[in-house]
Scaffold this motif. Structure first.
Motif, mmCIF file in Angstrom:
data_model
loop_
_atom_site.group_PDB
_atom_site.id
_atom_site.type_symbol
_atom_site.label_atom_id
_atom_site.label_comp_id
_atom_site.label_asym_id
_atom_site.label_seq_id
_atom_site.Cartn_x
_atom_site.Cartn_y
_atom_site.Cartn_z
ATOM 1 N N PRO A 95 0.793 -1.242 0.000
ATOM 2 C CA PRO A 95 0.000 0.000 0.000
ATOM 3 C C PRO A 95 0.822 1.287 0.000
ATOM 4 O O PRO A 95 0.267 2.363 -0.231
ATOM 5 C CB PRO A 95 -0.822 -0.101 1.300
ATOM 6 C CG PRO A 95 -0.755 -1.524 1.714
ATOM 7 C CD PRO A 95 0.560 -2.013 1.240
ATOM 8 N N LEU A 96 2.138 1.214 0.244
ATOM 9 C CA LEU A 96 2.929 2.436 0.376
ATOM 10 C C LEU A 96 3.036 3.254 -0.915
ATOM 11 O O LEU A 96 3.091 4.489 -0.848
ATOM 12 C CB LEU A 96 4.327 2.105 0.908
ATOM 13 C CG LEU A 96 4.379 1.562 2.346
ATOM 14 C CD1 LEU A 96 5.820 1.362 2.791
ATOM 15 C CD2 LEU A 96 3.649 2.477 3.312
ATOM 16 N N PRO A 97 3.097 2.638 -2.115
ATOM 17 C CA PRO A 97 3.144 3.476 -3.329
ATOM 18 C C PRO A 97 1.955 4.413 -3.486
ATOM 19 O O PRO A 97 2.119 5.543 -3.970
ATOM 20 C CB PRO A 97 3.205 2.442 -4.463
ATOM 21 C CG PRO A 97 3.853 1.254 -3.858
ATOM 22 C CD PRO A 97 3.361 1.218 -2.444
ATOM 23 N N SER A 98 0.766 3.978 -3.089
ATOM 24 C CA SER A 98 -0.394 4.866 -3.185
ATOM 25 C C SER A 98 -0.264 6.037 -2.214
ATOM 26 O O SER A 98 -0.730 7.142 -2.497
ATOM 27 C CB SER A 98 -1.688 4.089 -2.902
ATOM 28 O OG SER A 98 -1.693 3.579 -1.578
ATOM 29 N N VAL A 99 0.386 5.808 -1.055
ATOM 30 C CA VAL A 99 0.653 6.901 -0.116
ATOM 31 C C VAL A 99 1.601 7.909 -0.751
ATOM 32 O O VAL A 99 1.388 9.132 -0.663
ATOM 33 C CB VAL A 99 1.235 6.345 1.200
ATOM 34 C CG1 VAL A 99 1.646 7.481 2.129
ATOM 35 C CG2 VAL A 99 0.232 5.443 1.900
#
Length: 656
Positions: free
Chosen positions: A195-199
């Motif tokens: 999920p970190l790339p969307s952050v």
């Protein structure tokens, strides 16, 4: 006309709509940046021909209301909107196209594939072989292994996968959320950083709107990873106005667990402790709440029966000071003060309505036409808050005893006594999440031995069932508990049986000493002496009744008060894991930056800070940062992937 910072942050709802509508016809600077989003909701819907039916995961309904309306979806060809039921599949007629929107959770995706397998095999074929009658939109991303699972389920070529991610949702003044409640579970419990790339994408959009900050201070491996992703995306186009923020602070949740695990003393924080939050609003229901649902039914007690005996219709309270002035006046006040003010306001409104009896006919007509609607609306809001505060009082029970126990845990007063009190609460109160939360707080602050965890686990599983044993391993993965090891026979050597003292200091104790997070080390942010009551009024520790200062608030205070790089390095030099990321792309520790800094960015020219917590923020942290902002004449925006209470953090380790 220049926009204020708060107006720009409120514009994130417009950003989401523009991402959904493809940018529209306006050619302003902001819209031209927004329309560069890689995938837009309108592009997904308009690329799917036929009569579309949208099936939403229940948890996505409220966040999607911040993005678009039902009428907007119908303009894009959506005929009907359904709530997805994991237990029952939705049949499809010949010319209908089903579009499922779910979170990017493996268990949810597999459940949906099992539902679609029989439907896809029995449904009539599409008129065009290139058309697909089933589509799945994953929020926030469609991971590569989803394609593999789709092929293994025999649905390759029948189901089309998409991904969509909204950006920050503006909850309140200085409060933003990405509404990704499963990020903590993925990143900290499962070790999955998907999920970190969307952050990083959302943070890049913030840079487009508010400009690049001169420096970014990160604390933790995930925070540094997000900044590296942000840099890999390339430098965002600069807005026409100068940067709105003098600095960013990005911190991992596991670097300050006490700010989530401690019970807050402020009104907004206790509302989240008792009531379920749904994308910026809470549902006040007399029949059920967080505490009543996690408590053993045998131990519900008379207070729960008393609440259930009040047949009032569930109502919602929006946690936004602009739409609810009662919440705005009391959100960051101590709960005792807020509840007394709400009661006083109820009495004042009652006296206001009694004035009707003494009015003449002309005055009464004017009052009914002008003031009565506003008074009636205000009375409804006050009564909702009065009902909510009474439920909080009944559900929290002996709140002072709980706060005393948490203060003893922070100061590691008596280990044997603390473990005995936690076991007593497990037996007498029987809360599934909050009792385990106290043990996690004890382990983080002072450390829990494996044999102590074994004794607690035995009592816990006897009360809630041995299926919960795996939860302890998940919490150990996040660093909240020690690893659960098999019991060993006592050694026969006499020396090993002696209770030798241990002088090991935990990372929390070391950082709390260096940054003066505990008020026992010195009241106030600078460690000046004074009484505890004075400390609770003069520093951000008031959010925890004067016992603990949230780490993000202390770091914000240091950034705002530092006059040069050497002063910053002096305060932060002993804290391992802190990194400064400069606007040019260079990375250094505070000490290294002070040694080689040619152009010192301190003191910050722009007195605004942006704070992002990777893994969920609490309202106690928001209130503490708001206090620091008022104290220093700055403006601090607190954002995270979600806003949660301590019980929500523990509940993420339990299977849903």
């Amino acid at each position: 006309m220049d926009l204020t910072l708060e107006k720009r942050l409120q514009g994130f709802s417009l950003v989401a709509q523009e991402k959904a509508s493809g940018g529209g016809a306006r050619k302003t600077r902001r819209i031209s940046l927004i329309s560069r989003a890689p995938l837009q909701l309108q592009a997904i819907l308009c690329s799917i021909p036929g009569k579309k039916e949208l099936i939403l995961e229940p948890g996505l309904i409220k966040p999607l209301e911040h993005v678009c309306t039902a009428s907007w979806l119908k303009l894009k060809g959506v005929q009907r909107i359904y709530k997805h039921d994991a237990a029952e599949s939705l049949p499809r007629s010949g010319d209908e196209v089903h579009i499922y929107m779910i979170r990017s959770v493996l268990a949810t995706f597999r459940t949906l594939l099992r539902q679609l397998q029989p439907l896809a095999s029995t449904s009539s074929p599409p008129p065009d072989e290139g058309l697909k009658m089933y589509h799945i939109v994953c929020v926030p991303g469609c991971y590569s292994y989803f394609q593999t699972l789709l092929e293994q389920a025999g649905l390759w070529g029948l189901v089309q996968l998409h991904h969509y991610s909204w950006d920050f949702v503006h909850f309140d003044q200085g409060v933003l959320s990405l509404e990704l409640p499963n990020l903590y579970e993925c990143v900290y419990l499962q070790g999955d950083t998907s999920p970190l790339p969307s952050v990083a994408q959302s943070l890049r959009l913030l840079q487009m709107i508010c400009g690049h900050a001169p420096l970014i201070l990160t604390f933790g491996s995930h925070s540094a990873q997000v900044v590296r992703m942000l840099q890999a995306l390339g430098r965002a186009p600069e807005p026409t106005n100068p940067s709105e923020y003098g600095g960013w602070l990005i911190i991992d949740r596991d670097k300050d667990y006490p700010s989530s695990l401690l019970t807050p003393a402020i009104y907004a924080g206790l509302l989240l402790e008792v009531f379920q939050q749904r994308s910026g609003e809470i549902l006040v229901d007399n029949a059920k709440n967080k505490i009543s649902e996690q408590r053993v039914e045998l131990l519900q007690g008379g207070s729960a029966r008393k609440v259930q005996g009040q047949p009032t219709k569930p109502c919602s309270i929006r946690l936004n000071s602009a739409s609810d002035e009662i919440y705005g006046d009391n959100r960051y006040k101590h709960f005792a003060q807020a509840s007394s003010l709400i009661r006083a306001q109820v009495k004042a409104l009652g006296l206001e309505l009694q004035k009707l009896n003494d009015m003449r006919l002309e005055e009464m007509h004017d009052y009914v036409a002008r003031k009565l609607p506003k008074v009636t609306e205000l009375k409804a809001k006050v009564l909702r808050h009065l009902n909510a505060s009474e439920i909080v009082i009944q559900m929290m029970g002996n709140f002072r005893r709980l706060q005393g126990l948490e203060e003893d845990i922070l100061n590691n007063v008596s280990r044997k006594k603390l473990l005995a009190e936690i076991d007593e609460l497990l037996t007498t109160d029987g809360q599934r999440f909050n009792t385990l939360r106290l043990l996690c707080l004890l382990h983080h602050c002072a450390g829990v031995a494996p044999e102590e965890l074994q004794a607690f686990a035995r009592n816990y599983c006897n009360l809630f069932g041995h299926q919960e044993l795996g939860v302890l391993q998940g919490l150990a993965q996040a660093g909240l508990l020690p690893q659960l090891v098999p019991e060993k026979k006592a050694p026969t050597k006499l020396l090993s049986n002696l209770p030798l003292p241990k002088f090991q200091q935990t990372e929390f104790q070391a950082n709390a000493n260096r940054l003066r997070l505990l008020t026992s080390f010195g009241d106030g942010q600078d460690g000046s002496g004074g009484s505890k009551s004075q400390a609770s009024q003069a520093c951000p520790s008031f959010v925890f009744n004067g016992t603990y200062i949230p780490l993000v608030a202390q770091l914000c205070s240091i950034l705002l008060k530092s006059n040069n790089a050497e002063e910053l390095a002096t305060r932060l030099t002993m804290i391992e894991g802190l990194q400064l990321h400069l606007d040019g792309g260079a990375t250094a520790t505070p000490k290294a930056y002070a040694a080689q800094a040619k152009q010192d960015v301190f003191p910050l020219k722009v007195r605004n800070l942006f704070v992002f917590v990777v893994g969920g923020a609490s309202y106690a942290e928001v209130a503490a940062c708001d206090f620091v902002a008022k104290l220093t004449g700055a403006q601090i925006t607190v954002a995270s992937d979600s806003l949660m209470a301590g019980s929500d953090l523990i509940a993420s380790a339990f299977p849903r």
